[in-house]
Motif scaffolding. Structure first.
Motif: not given
Length: 266
Positions: A172-184
């Motif tokens: 998970a340290a290689a990519w953390k969803p952010k913003g609108e993607v994180a909300g999904r």
């Protein structure tokens, strides 16, 4: 739906297919970052074996993995879904799914990797040994190496649907969803519930955590469920017989956390 999976430490032997073609792998925006890791890993393992074992964190009994890495460019390949083995992948059982479910798996499953960044289960790769926790002498920590290319490529791969994140913390340290993607995005924690002295206590069990995550993915693929967001995922999993507890995040742009509660270990 995009499902993010960890790889497995154990892997099947190299296949009989043609050697690796980096340009043929999915997510072509990761090609140059993949090439950088591949070049250094092959050079490291073709040199001082003891140094390679130290860098890769391999025991004396795993010396053969160094030679395997040194031959990555010429080794045979097979689909990534056949390369990865272990508890999660045994429970997922890709090979025993029907044709429609396997097609859905090809579209939705993305396996994270210290060497490839991320690969679809249909991508043909050789067997290898290189975890995301490795720090190569030249490139440094692999999780940090992958962050910039992942941040560019993964949001597009996620599209506008659900992201089901089943990765371990190292990947998970290689990519953390952010913003609108994180909300999904929904992350899953598996809890073993048992009653002791009349009180229910819950704990995380590593082996069973992996098996349950494999069963969750298999059930979704076999059912053909395509939840569009975490709320729909909760409903879908409950319909499939899982005990799920979830609350929406307190702030926008944060991932949902789902607890899947199990009472019988198997």
């Amino acid at each position: 739906m995009l499902v993010l999976l960890p790889p497995s430490e154990g892997k099947a032997p190299a296949g009989g297919g043609a050697p690796l073609q980096l340009e043929s792998l999915s997510l072509p925006g990761l090609t140059e970052a993949r090439r950088a890791v591949l070049d250094e890993l092959v050079a490291l393992c073709a040199g001082d074996e003891d140094k390679a074992r130290e860098v890769l964190g391999l025991s004396e009994g795993l010396r053969g993995e160094v030679a395997k890495n040194a031959a990555l460019r010429t080794a045979g390949t097979r689909p990534a879904g056949e390369i990865y083995t272990g508890v999660l992948y045994d429970a997922l059982g890709l090979g025993s799914l029907d044709a429609s479910a396997q097609e859905r798996a090809g579209r939705s499953l993305l396996v994270f990797s210290g060497l490839w960044g991320a690969a679809r289960v249909s991508d043909r790769i050789p067997s290898y040994r290189c975890s995301m926790g490795v720090k190569l002498p030249g490139l440094g920590a692999l999780a940090a190496h992958w962050r910039a290319p992942m941040a560019s490529v993964l949001p597009e791969a996620a599209g506008d649907g659900l992201v089901l994140d089943l990765r371990s913390s190292a990947y998970a340290a290689a990519w953390k969803p952010k913003g609108e993607v994180a909300g999904r995005t929904a992350t899953v924690r598996v809890l073993h519930a048992r009653v002791m002295d009349g009180v229910e206590k819950r704990s995380v069990v590593s082996h069973f955590n992996k098996a349950t995550k494999g069963r969750i993915v298999r059930a979704l693929l076999a059912d053909g469920a395509v939840p569009k967001d975490p709320a729909e995922l909760v409903v879908a999993l409950r319909d499939l017989g899982f005990t799920v507890e979830a609350e929406p995040p307190a702030k926008a742009g944060k991932a949902w956390g789902l607890d899947v509660v199990v009472r019988n270990l198997h």
